[in-house]
Design an enzyme around this catalytic site. Structure first.
Site, PDB file in Angstrom:
ATOM      1  N   ARG A 120      -5.024 -16.468  -9.724  1.00 58.81           N
ATOM      2  CA  ARG A 120      -3.553 -16.601  -9.810  1.00 58.81           C
ATOM      3  C   ARG A 120      -2.912 -15.620 -10.779  1.00 58.81           C
ATOM      4  NH1 ARG A 120      -4.537 -22.436  -9.785  1.00 58.81           N
ATOM      5  NH2 ARG A 120      -4.431 -23.111  -7.605  1.00 58.81           N
ATOM      6  N   LYS A 142       5.133  -2.473  -7.905  1.00 61.35           N
ATOM      7  CA  LYS A 142       5.035  -2.807  -6.480  1.00 61.35           C
ATOM      8  C   LYS A 142       3.569  -2.691  -6.085  1.00 61.35           C
ATOM      9  CE  LYS A 142       9.454  -1.752  -4.327  1.00 61.35           C
ATOM     10  NZ  LYS A 142      10.164  -0.860  -3.371  1.00 61.35           N
ATOM     11  N   GLU A 184       7.655  13.359  -3.841  1.00 58.77           N
ATOM     12  CA  GLU A 184       8.239  12.190  -4.532  1.00 58.77           C
ATOM     13  C   GLU A 184       9.024  12.631  -5.775  1.00 58.77           C
ATOM     14  OE1 GLU A 184       8.307   9.154  -3.297  1.00 58.77           O
ATOM     15  OE2 GLU A 184       6.374   8.546  -2.463  1.00 58.77           O
ATOM     16  N   LYS A 226      12.263   6.730 -12.788  1.00 56.83           N
ATOM     17  CA  LYS A 226      11.689   5.526 -12.166  1.00 56.83           C
ATOM     18  C   LYS A 226      11.835   4.321 -13.102  1.00 56.83           C
ATOM     19  CE  LYS A 226       8.746   3.218  -9.263  1.00 56.83           C
ATOM     20  NZ  LYS A 226       7.794   3.278  -8.181  1.00 56.83           N
ATOM     21  N   GLU A 236      14.101  -5.352  -6.538  1.00 58.90           N
ATOM     22  CA  GLU A 236      14.873  -4.774  -5.427  1.00 58.90           C
ATOM     23  C   GLU A 236      15.879  -5.790  -4.875  1.00 58.90           C
ATOM     24  OE1 GLU A 236      12.429  -1.935  -3.227  1.00 58.90           O
ATOM     25  OE2 GLU A 236      13.610  -2.400  -1.469  1.00 58.90           O
ATOM     26  N   ARG A 241      17.099  -0.420  -6.707  1.00 63.19           N
ATOM     27  CA  ARG A 241      15.712   0.025  -6.532  1.00 63.19           C
ATOM     28  C   ARG A 241      15.458   0.509  -5.103  1.00 63.19           C
ATOM     29  NH1 ARG A 241       9.991  -2.251  -8.918  1.00 63.19           N
ATOM     30  NH2 ARG A 241       8.767  -0.619  -7.927  1.00 63.19           N
ATOM     31  N   ASN A 245      13.621   4.328  -2.077  1.00 63.94           N
ATOM     32  CA  ASN A 245      13.055   4.382  -0.732  1.00 63.94           C
ATOM     33  C   ASN A 245      13.668   5.475   0.126  1.00 63.94           C
ATOM     34  OD1 ASN A 245      11.009   2.670   0.522  1.00 63.94           O
ATOM     35  ND2 ASN A 245      12.037   1.065  -0.642  1.00 63.94           N
ATOM     36  N   HIS A 248      11.857   6.752   3.180  1.00 60.93           N
ATOM     37  CA  HIS A 248      10.713   5.875   3.444  1.00 60.93           C
ATOM     38  C   HIS A 248      10.816   5.113   4.759  1.00 60.93           C
ATOM     39  CE1 HIS A 248       9.761   6.935  -0.637  1.00 60.93           C
ATOM     40  NE2 HIS A 248       8.723   6.113  -0.704  1.00 60.93           N
ATOM     41  N   HIS A 252       7.605   5.719   6.582  1.00 62.75           N
ATOM     42  CA  HIS A 252       6.648   4.643   6.866  1.00 62.75           C
ATOM     43  C   HIS A 252       6.382   4.549   8.369  1.00 62.75           C
ATOM     44  CE1 HIS A 252       7.416   2.284   2.848  1.00 62.75           C
ATOM     45  NE2 HIS A 252       6.623   3.321   2.695  1.00 62.75           N
ATOM     46  N   HIS A 265       1.201   9.966   2.434  1.00 65.49           N
ATOM     47  CA  HIS A 265       2.449   9.245   2.169  1.00 65.49           C
ATOM     48  C   HIS A 265       3.563  10.216   1.748  1.00 65.49           C
ATOM     49  CE1 HIS A 265       5.177   6.121   0.893  1.00 65.49           C
ATOM     50  NE2 HIS A 265       5.249   6.673  -0.305  1.00 65.49           N
TER      51      HIS A 265
HETATM   52  P1  NAD Z   1      -4.409   8.160  -2.609  1.00 69.70           P
HETATM   53  O1  NAD Z   1      -4.543   7.063  -3.550  1.00 69.70           O
HETATM   54  O2  NAD Z   1      -4.991   7.993  -1.246  1.00 69.70           O
HETATM   55  O3  NAD Z   1      -5.010   9.470  -3.275  1.00 69.70           O
HETATM   56  C1  NAD Z   1      -5.009  10.662  -2.565  1.00 69.70           C
HETATM   57  C2  NAD Z   1      -6.418  11.268  -2.443  1.00 69.70           C
HETATM   58  O4  NAD Z   1      -6.744  11.947  -3.634  1.00 69.70           O
HETATM   59  C3  NAD Z   1      -7.522  10.270  -2.212  1.00 69.70           C
HETATM   60  O5  NAD Z   1      -8.464  10.833  -1.334  1.00 69.70           O
HETATM   61  C4  NAD Z   1      -8.148  10.108  -3.608  1.00 69.70           C
HETATM   62  O6  NAD Z   1      -9.469   9.711  -3.540  1.00 69.70           O
HETATM   63  C5  NAD Z   1      -8.000  11.495  -4.148  1.00 69.70           C
HETATM   64  N1  NAD Z   1      -7.874  11.617  -5.594  1.00 69.70           N
HETATM   65  C6  NAD Z   1      -7.218  10.812  -6.449  1.00 69.70           C
HETATM   66  N2  NAD Z   1      -7.190  11.351  -7.674  1.00 69.70           N
HETATM   67  C7  NAD Z   1      -7.861  12.500  -7.606  1.00 69.70           C
HETATM   68  C8  NAD Z   1      -8.159  13.518  -8.561  1.00 69.70           C
HETATM   69  N3  NAD Z   1      -7.685  13.464  -9.802  1.00 69.70           N
HETATM   70  N4  NAD Z   1      -8.911  14.557  -8.163  1.00 69.70           N
HETATM   71  C9  NAD Z   1      -9.340  14.661  -6.867  1.00 69.70           C
HETATM   72  N5  NAD Z   1      -9.070  13.752  -5.931  1.00 69.70           N
HETATM   73  C10 NAD Z   1      -8.325  12.690  -6.295  1.00 69.70           C
HETATM   74  O7  NAD Z   1      -2.882   8.549  -2.351  1.00 69.70           O
HETATM   75  P2  NAD Z   1      -1.626   8.762  -3.310  1.00 69.70           P
HETATM   76  O8  NAD Z   1      -0.858   9.865  -2.701  1.00 69.70           O
HETATM   77  O9  NAD Z   1      -2.012   8.806  -4.715  1.00 69.70           O
HETATM   78  O10 NAD Z   1      -0.826   7.387  -3.109  1.00 69.70           O
HETATM   79  C11 NAD Z   1      -0.277   7.036  -1.857  1.00 69.70           C
HETATM   80  C12 NAD Z   1      -0.131   5.552  -1.807  1.00 69.70           C
HETATM   81  O11 NAD Z   1       0.734   5.127  -2.846  1.00 69.70           O
HETATM   82  C13 NAD Z   1       0.459   5.035  -0.511  1.00 69.70           C
HETATM   83  O12 NAD Z   1      -0.276   3.943  -0.059  1.00 69.70           O
HETATM   84  C14 NAD Z   1       1.871   4.602  -0.896  1.00 69.70           C
HETATM   85  O13 NAD Z   1       2.338   3.563  -0.099  1.00 69.70           O
HETATM   86  C15 NAD Z   1       1.672   4.170  -2.321  1.00 69.70           C
HETATM   87  N6  NAD Z   1       2.874   4.218  -3.137  1.00 69.70           N
HETATM   88  C16 NAD Z   1       3.190   3.124  -3.870  1.00 69.70           C
HETATM   89  C17 NAD Z   1       4.299   3.118  -4.673  1.00 69.70           C
HETATM   90  C18 NAD Z   1       4.599   1.931  -5.540  1.00 69.70           C
HETATM   91  O14 NAD Z   1       5.684   1.877  -6.127  1.00 69.70           O
HETATM   92  N7  NAD Z   1       3.689   1.002  -5.671  1.00 69.70           N
HETATM   93  C19 NAD Z   1       5.123   4.253  -4.748  1.00 69.70           C
HETATM   94  C20 NAD Z   1       4.781   5.368  -3.990  1.00 69.70           C
HETATM   95  C21 NAD Z   1       3.653   5.337  -3.186  1.00 69.70           C
HETATM   96  N1  GLY Z   2       8.421   3.646  -4.554  1.00 69.95           N
HETATM   97  C1  GLY Z   2       9.467   2.700  -4.361  1.00 69.95           C
HETATM   98  C2  GLY Z   2       9.610   1.752  -5.493  1.00 69.95           C
HETATM   99  O1  GLY Z   2       8.829   1.723  -6.407  1.00 69.95           O
HETATM  100  O2  GLY Z   2      10.511   0.957  -5.481  1.00 69.95           O
END
Ligand code: NAD
Ligand code: GLY
Length: 363
Positions: A120, A142, A184, A226, A236, A241, A245, A248, A252, A265
């Site tokens: 939890r 998020k 981003e 941010k 949101e 917030r 997006n 997005h 998405h 992404h």
């Molecule tokens: P990811 O986590 O898939 O990483 C991208 C790739 O890089 C992967 O293959 C990973 O293994 C590799 N990698 C990571 N760090 C590395 C490093 N230092 N050196 C070499 N390789 C490395 O993708 P991402 O672009 O980091 O994140 C995308 C995700 O984040 C999506 O799922 C998206 O929905 C989410 N996201 C969430 C929020 C939020 O507010 N929570 C905001 C934006 C995006």
């Molecule tokens: N990346 C969108 C948010 O954090 O709200």
């Protein structure tokens, strides 16, 4: 090292930004409630940084349970989440055992969701290692997994105890991932920070070549933007917030429609921001040369500025699962002018279809 704050009352937390923070044990251990932690990472990041982080922690007497999930957006699902729960239960991790997310946004979102729900709720710390995660996903709480019908459809708002953003990890990041992070960063300029957008126009080449000073400024400015938005509208609820997006709703749809992992992404967000710009143009809010500036900077960041031809019907079907849908009606983040985004439901189907058509080919 720079320290920023995400101001959320009793849940306020720091974002530490600097080089080689993974080796600074005190920075992490001050946020651990007991002498053990579980480090969740992926199969690409583990060989690069797991040993380094584990050495830092064990040197401070912390026992580490490593959990490695397969890398890639296609693994941001229930199966990976369950494998984290299995490992936590097998190692008898407790309520005070913090989870440390070491990786990109996929690891961060999955680990955050696991932390929100395991026993939890247990503490967690974000240690982002992609540019996208450093400037966006590690901040704001998020967390989610994808569903075949829609991106990030199941998740929770759950804030970390701290974000430890070690810029040295960017040294191993592949070029394509760097570009996706730049998308981003450009987003913040378009949403709420025109001076930053203009700075990016002048400095995008320095960012492409990973110039440390330019990169440090872009990361800090992005995190400041941010943190301010999250502090104003954590869950949101006011619409503020939702502005994060931008691009997005369309992005998405591209990610889900093409199959998770086919488009990164950030790439999908880049192309989605172009559709949002063209929608704004069709509504008479942006001029053609504004749209030109947006596509130009995204192209210089090696991002796609056209969308794949999924068919208008399929786009609308996929966008129907957007989390901003209210009363069955799609809502969009558009631009009033450069550097000022807004949320609106007042966009006709014809305008959206037209903008999608405009975005199939380079203008
Ligand atoms: P990811 O986590 O898939 O990483 C991208 C790739 O890089 C992967 O293959 C990973 O293994 C590799 N990698 C990571 N760090 C590395 C490093 N230092 N050196 C070499 N390789 C490395 O993708 P991402 O672009 O980091 O994140 C995308 C995700 O984040 C999506 O799922 C998206 O929905 C989410 N996201 C969430 C929020 C939020 O507010 N929570 C905001 C934006 C995006
Ligand atoms: N990346 C969108 C948010 O954090 O709200």
């Amino acid at each position: 090292m720079h320290t920023l704050k995400v101001s959320l009352g009793s849940r306020t937390y720091p974002i530490y930004i600097g080089k080689d923070l993974l080796t600074q044990s005190g920075l992490i251990t001050q946020h651990l409630p007991q002498k053990r932690a579980a480090v969740v990472t992926d199969s690409n990041v583990a060989p690069l940084y797991l040993e380094k982080l584990t050495a830092t922690l064990t040197a401070s007497g912390i026992t580490v349970t490593p959990i490695i999930i397969p890398a890639g957006e296609q693994h941001k699902d229930w199966q990976s989440l369950n494998s984290i729960f299995d490992a936590l239960l097998t190692a008898r991790c407790e309520r005070k055992t913090a989870l440390i997310a070491l990786g990109g946004g996929v690891v961060g979102d999955l680990t955050g969701f696991a932390a929100a729900t395991y026993l939890r709720g247990v503490p967690f710390i974000q240690v982002p290692t992609t540019l996208l995660a450093l400037v966006d996903s590690s901040v704001g709480g998020k967390t989610a997994v994808n569903h075949p019908q829609g991106k990030n459809m199941i998740g929770a708002f759950y804030q970390p105890q701290a974000v430890i953003a070690d810029t040295a990890t960017l040294g191993t990041l592949p070029e394509r991932e760097l570009g996706a992070g730049l998308a981003e960063i450009i987003k913040y300029g378009l949403i709420r920070d025109l001076p930053f957008f203009e700075w990016l126009e002048s400095n995008i080449d320095a960012l492409n070549s990973r110039d440390p000073a330019a990169m440090a400024f872009a990361i800090q400015r992005s995190c400041e933007n941010k943190a301010a938005v999250v502090a104003a509208d954590e869950r949101e609820e006011t619409g503020e917030r939702a502005l994060l997006n931008l691009g997005h709703t369309f992005g998405h749809a591209i990610e889900a429609g093409m199959g998770y992992g086919a488009w990164l992404h950030g790439e999908a967000v880049a192309a989605g921001m172009v559709v949002a710009a063209r929608t704004s143009q069709r509504l008479g809010l942006l001029r053609a040369d504004d749209v030109g500036r947006i596509t130009a900077i995204l192209e210089r960041a090696r991002q796609p500025v056209t969308i794949p031809d999924l068919g208008t019907h399929r786009y609308l079907e996929l966008m129907g699962h957007d989390k901003k849908v209210e009363g069955g009606k799609l809502r969009f983040i558009l631009m009033k002018e450069m550097g000022r985004a807004f949320l609106t439901a007042d966009v006709s189907r014809e305008v959206v279809e037209g903008a999608l058509q405009d975005s199939l080919h380079h203008a």
